[in-house]
Design a protein around this motif. Structure first.
Motif, short mmCIF file in Angstrom:
data_model
loop_
_atom_site.label_atom_id
_atom_site.label_comp_id
_atom_site.label_asym_id
_atom_site.label_seq_id
_atom_site.Cartn_x
_atom_site.Cartn_y
_atom_site.Cartn_z
N LYS A 501 0.84 -1.21 0.00
CA LYS A 501 0.00 0.00 0.00
C LYS A 501 0.87 1.25 0.00
O LYS A 501 0.56 2.27 -0.67
N SER A 502 1.99 1.16 0.75
CA SER A 502 2.89 2.32 0.78
C SER A 502 3.47 2.57 -0.60
O SER A 502 3.57 3.72 -1.08
N VAL A 503 3.88 1.48 -1.27
CA VAL A 503 4.44 1.63 -2.61
C VAL A 503 3.38 2.22 -3.56
O VAL A 503 3.66 3.07 -4.41
N LEU A 504 2.10 1.74 -3.42
CA LEU A 504 1.03 2.24 -4.29
C LEU A 504 0.79 3.73 -4.08
O LEU A 504 0.60 4.50 -5.04
N ARG A 505 0.85 4.18 -2.78
CA ARG A 505 0.65 5.60 -2.52
C ARG A 505 1.79 6.43 -3.10
O ARG A 505 1.58 7.53 -3.67
N ILE A 506 3.01 5.90 -2.98
CA ILE A 506 4.16 6.61 -3.54
C ILE A 506 4.02 6.72 -5.05
O ILE A 506 4.26 7.78 -5.66
N SER A 507 3.61 5.63 -5.70
CA SER A 507 3.45 5.63 -7.16
C SER A 507 2.37 6.60 -7.59
O SER A 507 2.52 7.36 -8.57
N SER A 508 1.24 6.61 -6.83
CA SER A 508 0.13 7.52 -7.18
C SER A 508 0.56 8.98 -7.05
O SER A 508 0.26 9.82 -7.89
N ALA A 509 1.29 9.30 -5.97
CA ALA A 509 1.76 10.66 -5.76
C ALA A 509 2.74 11.06 -6.85
O ALA A 509 2.72 12.20 -7.36
N ALA A 510 3.59 10.13 -7.23
CA ALA A 510 4.55 10.44 -8.29
C ALA A 510 3.84 10.67 -9.62
O ALA A 510 4.23 11.53 -10.42
N GLU A 511 2.79 9.92 -9.88
CA GLU A 511 2.02 10.12 -11.12
C GLU A 511 1.37 11.50 -11.14
O GLU A 511 1.37 12.20 -12.17
N ARG A 512 0.81 11.87 -9.97
CA ARG A 512 0.21 13.21 -9.92
C ARG A 512 1.26 14.29 -10.13
O ARG A 512 1.04 15.25 -10.86
N ALA A 513 2.39 14.11 -9.51
CA ALA A 513 3.47 15.08 -9.68
C ALA A 513 3.94 15.12 -11.13
O ALA A 513 4.24 16.19 -11.68
N ASN A 514 3.97 13.96 -11.78
CA ASN A 514 4.39 13.90 -13.17
C ASN A 514 3.38 14.63 -14.07
O ASN A 514 3.77 15.34 -15.01
N ARG A 515 2.06 14.45 -13.76
CA ARG A 515 1.05 15.16 -14.54
C ARG A 515 1.19 16.67 -14.35
O ARG A 515 1.04 17.46 -15.30
N MET A 516 1.48 17.06 -13.11
CA MET A 516 1.66 18.49 -12.84
C MET A 516 2.85 19.05 -13.63
O MET A 516 2.78 20.15 -14.19
N VAL A 517 3.91 18.26 -13.69
CA VAL A 517 5.08 18.71 -14.44
C VAL A 517 4.74 18.83 -15.92
O VAL A 517 5.11 19.80 -16.60
N LYS A 518 4.00 17.84 -16.46
CA LYS A 518 3.60 17.92 -17.87
C LYS A 518 2.71 19.16 -18.11
O LYS A 518 2.87 19.87 -19.12
N ASP A 519 1.78 19.39 -17.18
CA ASP A 519 0.92 20.57 -17.32
C ASP A 519 1.73 21.85 -17.31
O ASP A 519 1.49 22.79 -18.10
N LEU A 520 2.74 21.89 -16.41
CA LEU A 520 3.57 23.09 -16.35
C LEU A 520 4.37 23.28 -17.64
O LEU A 520 4.53 24.40 -18.13
N LEU A 521 4.85 22.20 -18.22
CA LEU A 521 5.60 22.30 -19.47
C LEU A 521 4.67 22.77 -20.61
O LEU A 521 5.06 23.63 -21.43
N ASP A 522 3.47 22.19 -20.66
CA ASP A 522 2.52 22.63 -21.69
C ASP A 522 2.15 24.10 -21.50
O ASP A 522 2.05 24.87 -22.48
N PHE A 523 1.94 24.49 -20.27
CA PHE A 523 1.61 25.89 -19.98
C PHE A 523 2.73 26.82 -20.43
O PHE A 523 2.49 27.87 -21.04
N THR A 524 3.97 26.41 -20.13
CA THR A 524 5.11 27.25 -20.51
C THR A 524 5.18 27.42 -22.02
O THR A 524 5.38 28.53 -22.54
N GLN A 525 5.00 26.33 -22.74
CA GLN A 525 5.04 26.41 -24.21
C GLN A 525 3.91 27.29 -24.75
O GLN A 525 4.11 28.08 -25.69
N ALA A 526 2.71 27.15 -24.17
CA ALA A 526 1.57 27.96 -24.63
C ALA A 526 1.79 29.44 -24.34
O ALA A 526 1.52 30.30 -25.18
N ARG A 527 2.33 29.77 -23.16
CA ARG A 527 2.53 31.17 -22.80
C ARG A 527 3.67 31.82 -23.57
O ARG A 527 3.68 33.03 -23.81
#
Length: 683
Positions: A501-527
């Protein structure tokens, strides 16, 4: 027999005189006895015996086209000397009998035809000469008889002859003087610029001057003896005839008549004066007419009246325009002024100009350097000098100036939109400069503030974009390592339940962080203006939609998501970017709706496009927030799930991805219907 319509020439007239001799004598005798000897003192005219020979003389005269002087004198002596004196008749009676003969003869001839003007003049001249000869002979006879009766001696007879010679000389001199006077009078008449004519009681011309000949285009010979209606024509006579009757009736008057038909074409305006002439009995015997052609004068007067009316109208319009201009200048919201001369002396300023310069200072009649000395060092005097010298206008916007507007010596910085227009005199020389201006101080300061705020915003935006780009780029590698490690750990079957369960929570948090990073990269390119890159290919969205929804649903295992597919879902799209669009919309729908409610995902194929709808029953988005919802760092509701750690870029990215596919995103949100995001993707 000559036709009544035939013109009687000299030979024809002579023949008629001989043919109608008896008729003429009979009519003449009746009229003389009736008019002269009505009292019965005589029963036989004094010239009765001599007239047959005189009529023959008249026939010879008109036939020969000249007066035979010797014959005329003999006839006169015969008629007057032997006829009149033998019968005791006076000279007046003899003259009257000749006049009656003239009238009877002309009436008799005109009953047979129209006498040619030249022939008629010769008849009149022959009768007039006979009358003159009778008068002369009477005078000579009277003097001779007086002297013969008083003198019985040869000396007295010789004296009588001498006196007769003197009388003859006096007669000849008198005749010469009369002819000279007539010639002089003719010269005077011909020199006058007015038309002069004499018309007798029968409306026949007896005299015309040269101006009359020229105006009618006829020589004098063609006018004399002809009737008025023959010369001026029936149309003109219909207009002038009533005036002619008044003149022949003895009335002296002047009139002006417009539009008289002219024998050479068109019409004329004439001014005519009638002066009647009278015979010895005091009866009207014709008139003298003085005629002026006032057509040109009247036309010029009419044109002058029109010009005067136009001038008056133009003056009134100019005065009205001047008044309107003065009112406009007085009430105009812009500053208006005028300076004259090389020293730029104020000639006119409106209230607004005075207000902008400062109402404390007098302007009119003062040079600009004297009225506003603070502008000398600011280059304004040099600017006016340039316009005055070159004649070139000047215009500029937001021109700065420092003016003592309060009169306290403190200079206030202001800005104007200015226009200087040179004023030229009739010779084309510059004599002054007109000034037009608007104060734009508040606009300039507002623009300066806007430019400063824009500069600060651009600097902040550049910093934010640089920071986000750096952060998101530097986080990708550590996150990739975490995800790789958690994936490996999750594959280890030896892990106990707590560790898994701990590994699953770590993986889920990392996925969210990865999506946030992708969103920030897309935002930077758009701006940065580069846009979000897409790589479209044909894809059946109906088959892919379930997988994209399921990826998001894994984070909400207890929630229901209903998927409805209708029609053809094929469209050229970038699969990864469309998964990003579906994931963000479904994630937000699940996030911002009640836990016990379902989220509806509907995919519908239409002829020209594929439509995706994501609907939830959460709290509606306020209307004032809807316009900004697709902006970066914006969220729909005030309550946020802090565990999601969202940065508010999801809908911003959704909008840019859809627009990159040439589509559009729509939002509808209300309490009754819930919230629906609709994506339109062209095929």
């Amino acid at each position: 027999m000559t036709s009544p319509l035939q013109e009687l020439t000299g030979s024809a007239t002579a023949a008629l005189v001989r043919e109608e001799k008896e008729l003429v004598l009979q009519r003449w005798r009746q009229r003389v006895l009736r008019d002269v000897y009505a009292a019965g003192e005589r029963d036989r005219p004094s010239l009765m015996d001599a007239l047959p020979g005189f009529l023959e003389y008249l026939a010879v005269t008109v036939e020969a086209n000249a007066l035979p002087p010797q014959r005329t004198a003999g006839v006169a002596r015969e008629h007057e000397g032997e006829g009149a004196r033998a019968s005791g008749c006076t000279l007046d009676q003899v003259i009257f009998e000749y006049q009656v003969l003239r009238e009877v003869l002309v009436e008799t001839l005109e009953a047979r035809g129209r006498i040619a003007p030249r022939t008629l003049r010769r008849l009149h001249a022959a009768v007039d000469q006979a009358i003159r000869e009778a008068a002369v002979q009477e005078g000579i006879a009277a003097r001779q008889e007086s002297r013969v009766s008083a003198a019985r001696t040869a000396a007295e007879a010789e004296e009588t002859m001498r006196l007769a010679s003197i009388v003859q000389s006096e007669k000849e001199e008198l005749t010469r003087q009369v002819r000279t006077s007539e010639a002089h009078l003719r010269l005077v008449m011909d020199a006058l610029p007015v038309l002069i004519s004499f018309v007798d009681a029968q409306e026949r011309y007896g005299f015309v001057n040269k101006a009359y000949e020229e105006w009618f285009g006829l020589p004098r010979e063609a006018l004399l003896g002809r009737t008025l209606i023959e010369v001026i024509g029936p149309a003109a006579y219909a207009v002038l005839g009533p005036y002619v009757k008044r003149g022949l009736a003895g009335e002296h008057f002047t009139f002006e008549q417009h539009g008289v038909p002219y024998r050479l074409g068109g019409t004329r305006d004439v001014r005519v004066s009638f002066t009647p002439l009278y015979d010895d009995a005091g009866q009207p015997d014709g008139y003298v007419a003085m005629l002026q052609d006032v057509s040109l004068q009247n036309r010029l007067q009419r044109e002058r009246d029109v010009l005067l009316q136009r001038e008056a109208t133009a003056r009134a319009e100019a005065e009205s325009a001047r008044a309107q201009l003065a009112k406009f200048v007085e009430t105009a919201p812009s500053a208006m002024g005028s300076v004259r001369g090389p020293h730029h002396v104020f000639e006119m300023v409106n209230p607004k100009y005075h207000e902008l310069m400062g109402t404390h200072r007098p302007l009119l009649g003062r040079a600009m350097a004297e009225a506003a000395p603070e502008v000398i060092a600011q280059g304004y005097i040099q600017l006016f000098d340039t316009v005055y010298r070159t004649g070139e206008p000047y215009a500029a916007e937001a021109v700065p100036a420092r003016l003592d507007r309060q009169g306290n010596g403190e200079l206030e910085e202001v800005y104007f939109n200015l226009a200087f227009q040179p004023v030229h005199n009739p010779a084309g020389q510059v004599e002054g400069v007109d000034i037009f201006g608007f104060e734009v101080t508040s606009q300039v300061r507002l623009r300066q503030r806007e430019e400063e705020l824009k500069r600060l915003a651009e600097e902040r935006s550049a910093f934010e974009q640089q920071l986000i780009g750096i952060v998101s780029h530097d986080l990708r590698n550590p996150l990739a390592a975490i995800l790789f490690a958690t994936s490996a750990m999750a594959a280890n079957a030896a892990l106990d339940e707590r560790s898994a369960k701990s590994v699953l929570r770590i993986s889920s948090a990392a996925e969210r962080a990865n999506r946030m990073v992708k969103d920030l990269l897309d935002f930077t390119q758009a701006r940065l203006g580069k846009g979000i890159p897409i790589y479209p290919r044909p894809l059946d969205l109906s088959a892919a939609i379930a997988g994209w929804v399921e990826e998001v649903r894994a984070a909400f295992p207890l929630r229901d998501v209903n998927i409805q597919v209708q029609g053809d879902g094929h469209a050229p799209v970038d699969p990864d970017r469309m998964a990003q669009v579906v994931g963000n919309l479904v994630f937000n729908a699940l996030k911002y709706s009640p836990p016990d409610s379902a989220v509806d995902v509907r995919l519908r194929g239409e002829p020209q496009e594929v439509v995706l709808e994501v609907h939830n029953h959460g709290t509606p988005i306020p209307e004032e927030q809807q316009a900004h919802l697709f902006q970066p760092l914006e969220r729909g509701q005030g309550e946020r799930d802090m565990a999601s750690r969202s940065v508010g870029l999801g809908l911003f990215i959704v909008k840019h991805v859809v627009e990159a596919h040439h589509g559009r995103v729509e939002l509808m949100s209300s309490t009754a219907a819930g919230t629906t995001f609709t994506v339109h993707l062209p095929r």
